[in-house]
Design a protein around this motif. Structure first.
Motif, PDB file in Angstrom:
ATOM      1  N   ALA A  78      21.620  46.817   3.008  1.00 36.47           N
ATOM      2  CA  ALA A  78      21.230  47.965   3.212  1.00 36.47           C
ATOM      3  C   ALA A  78      19.820  48.275   3.598  1.00 36.47           C
ATOM      4  CB  ALA A  78      21.174  49.160   2.071  1.00 36.47           C
ATOM      5  N   GLY A  79      19.358  49.511   3.977  1.00 36.19           N
ATOM      6  CA  GLY A  79      17.941  49.378   4.787  1.00 36.19           C
ATOM      7  C   GLY A  79      16.658  49.126   3.538  1.00 36.19           C
ATOM      8  N   HIS A  80      17.114  49.485   2.348  1.00 39.19           N
ATOM      9  CA  HIS A  80      15.963  49.190   1.335  1.00 39.19           C
ATOM     10  C   HIS A  80      15.901  47.944   1.247  1.00 39.19           C
ATOM     11  CE1 HIS A  80      17.000  53.285   0.483  1.00 39.19           C
ATOM     12  NE2 HIS A  80      16.077  53.443  -0.458  1.00 39.19           N
ATOM     13  N   ASN A  93      10.484  58.350  11.071  1.00 41.05           N
ATOM     14  CA  ASN A  93      11.323  59.520  10.955  1.00 41.05           C
ATOM     15  C   ASN A  93      11.894  59.769   9.598  1.00 41.05           C
ATOM     16  OD1 ASN A  93      13.143  61.769  12.459  1.00 41.05           O
ATOM     17  ND2 ASN A  93      14.449  61.087  10.717  1.00 41.05           N
ATOM     18  N   LYS A 146      22.520  53.041  11.946  1.00 41.72           N
ATOM     19  CA  LYS A 146      21.957  54.529  12.323  1.00 41.72           C
ATOM     20  C   LYS A 146      21.734  54.844  13.890  1.00 41.72           C
ATOM     21  CE  LYS A 146      20.126  55.526   7.717  1.00 41.72           C
ATOM     22  NZ  LYS A 146      19.094  55.827   6.928  1.00 41.72           N
TER      23      LYS A 146
HETATM   24  C1  LIG Z   1      18.671  55.271   6.001  1.00 38.69           C
HETATM   25  C2  LIG Z   1      17.187  55.059   5.604  1.00 38.69           C
HETATM   26  C3  LIG Z   1      16.676  53.915   4.965  1.00 38.69           C
HETATM   27  C4  LIG Z   1      17.596  53.048   4.145  1.00 38.69           C
HETATM   28  O1  LIG Z   1      18.747  53.363   3.510  1.00 38.69           O
HETATM   29  P1  LIG Z   1      19.757  52.625   2.875  1.00 38.69           P
HETATM   30  O2  LIG Z   1      20.620  53.493   2.185  1.00 38.69           O
HETATM   31  O3  LIG Z   1      19.250  51.673   1.916  1.00 38.69           O
HETATM   32  O4  LIG Z   1      20.429  51.715   4.215  1.00 38.69           O
HETATM   33  C5  LIG Z   1      15.535  53.810   4.929  1.00 38.69           C
HETATM   34  N1  LIG Z   1      14.480  54.620   5.471  1.00 38.69           N
HETATM   35  C6  LIG Z   1      14.883  55.600   6.117  1.00 38.69           C
HETATM   36  C7  LIG Z   1      13.770  56.508   6.680  1.00 38.69           C
HETATM   37  C8  LIG Z   1      16.280  56.260   6.231  1.00 38.69           C
HETATM   38  O5  LIG Z   1      16.604  56.960   6.980  1.00 38.69           O
END
Ligand SMILES: *Cc1c(COP(=O)(O)O)cnc(C)c1O
Length: 368
Positions: free
Chosen positions: A60-62, A136, A190
């Protein structure tokens, strides 16, 4: 089903179809796909070959955000974070739990952060080495001024890391014009409209080298990702990645280029947002953000004041009408979050507005 969430987004059938295969990560054919994806991503970031590299972290992004914070912010040192939304708070928590000292700058979640918000804090504390922020803010839909903040960080002689997870590919940012930026991060699911599963950092090679030893974690060490690529090739992997998601991402990048890249994608998302924002207002609902602060990724809307309104019930009613939105919110006031990104068009948004109006009737029937 029309998926109106800010990731993982609605994808095109060609992207989903690319998942339908078994892949060995170390197979030469796959390694060339992986190497190509990394190169294409540097191009989208306007990185300079030899100066910038794509350093992926699966998941995931985190995960990739944590990797960037651990790698580029030394343990125990200070990182300034403008705090104006849910994802800024998440970034702060990742930094704190990794043992970095967060200097929060409290701001309202209804407008983007600017250079003026952070410059006085930077000037008053020379021990702040890094500014980290969200491009964003997916919590409310505001856009922080990456251009202006970057210029301020550069002028102050500090470093910058950017969470561009819900921005990259749509909102403009050129790594070649931001030497102060150590890394920006984003994910496959995304604005580039791929499948979820892969995180990417586009980073400065010199900084990734200089920061070797910072991470305090093998899994989250981007300096090690770089060293591994140098040793074993850009198509090589450290740990098993979501191979199907990477194969699909390569197709998503083809579609991105065919559409016309960043400018075209931003224009479509802007048109989506406008159609959604206008439609919401026409339904008598109240957007959370004033029009001039509304970014092109997600429209947040105040929940109707009617005491009968329940978000979960509404989301289910809307789903029965073919549209899926988030069943949670993360603004201060109770809201609904409606995504405007993904393989969707303004026509889809107008259809969604009709469905929203009908679903509101379902859950809040007006007396005849
Ligand atoms: C989606 C998002 C993330 C990461 O989210 P995950 O659920 O970990 O993929 C991080 N920062 C922003 C600004 C996001 O929109």
């Amino acid at each position: 089903m029309l998926l109106l969430i800010p990731g993982p987004v609605q994808t095109r059938p060609e992207v989903r179809a690319a998942m339908a295969q078994d892949i060995a990560p170390w197979d030469r054919d796959f390694q060339s796909v992986y190497a190509r994806v990394r190169e294409r991503v540097v191009g989208i970031a306007h990185g300079t070959p030899g100066v910038h590299a794509t350093l992926p972290i699966q998941g995931a992004g985190h995960f990739v955000t944590e990797a960037v914070l651990r790698t580029f912010v030394p343990a125990g040192s200070k990182v300034l974070i403008p705090m104006n939304g849910a994802y800024a708070q998440r970034m702060a928590r990742l930094a704190r739990e990794a043992g970095r000292e967060v200097v929060p700058v409290a701001l309202p979640d209804t407008r983007g952060a600017t250079a003026e918000d952070i410059l006085p804090v930077l000037e008053s504390d020379p021990s702040i080495g890094t500014v980290a922020f969200v491009y964003n803010e997916t919590g409310s839909g505001i856009v922080n001024d990456a251009e202006g903040i970057g210029a301020a960080v550069r002028k102050a002689g500090r470093r910058m890391v950017l969470d561009a997870v819900s921005a990259f590919g749509a909102l403009p940012f050129r790594m070649d014009e931001h030497p102060e930026c150590d890394a920006l991060v984003f994910t496959s699911g995304k604005c580039l409209e791929g499948m979820p599963g892969m995180g990417f950092a586009v980073a400065r090679i010199d900084r990734a080298e200089a920061c070797a030893g910072n991470a305090g974690s093998w899994s989250f060490d981007l300096s090690d990702v770089l060293a591994h690529a140098r040793r074993s090739g850009w198509g090589s992997i450290r740990f098993t990645p979501p191979v199907q998601a990477i194969a699909a991402f390569d197709v998503a990048l083809d579609l991105y280029e065919a559409e016309g890249g960043q400018a075209a994608r931003l224009a479509r998302y802007r048109a989506n947002t406008d159609a959604l924002y206008d439609g919401i207002v026409a339904l008598g609902l109240r957007p959370y953000l004033a029009r001039e602060h509304q970014g092109p990724v997600i429209v947040t809307v105040h929940q109707p004041a009617d005491p009968r309104f329940d978000l979960m019930t509404f989301v289910e009613a809307l789903k029965r009408r073919g549209v899926l939105i988030s069943n949670f919110y993360n603004t201060v006031a109770p809201t609904m979050r409606i995504g405007a990104i993904g393989a969707i068009t303004p026509e889809d948004m107008r259809r969604a507005v009709q469905a929203i109006g009908a679903a509101l009737q379902d859950v809040l029937p007006k007396a005849a």
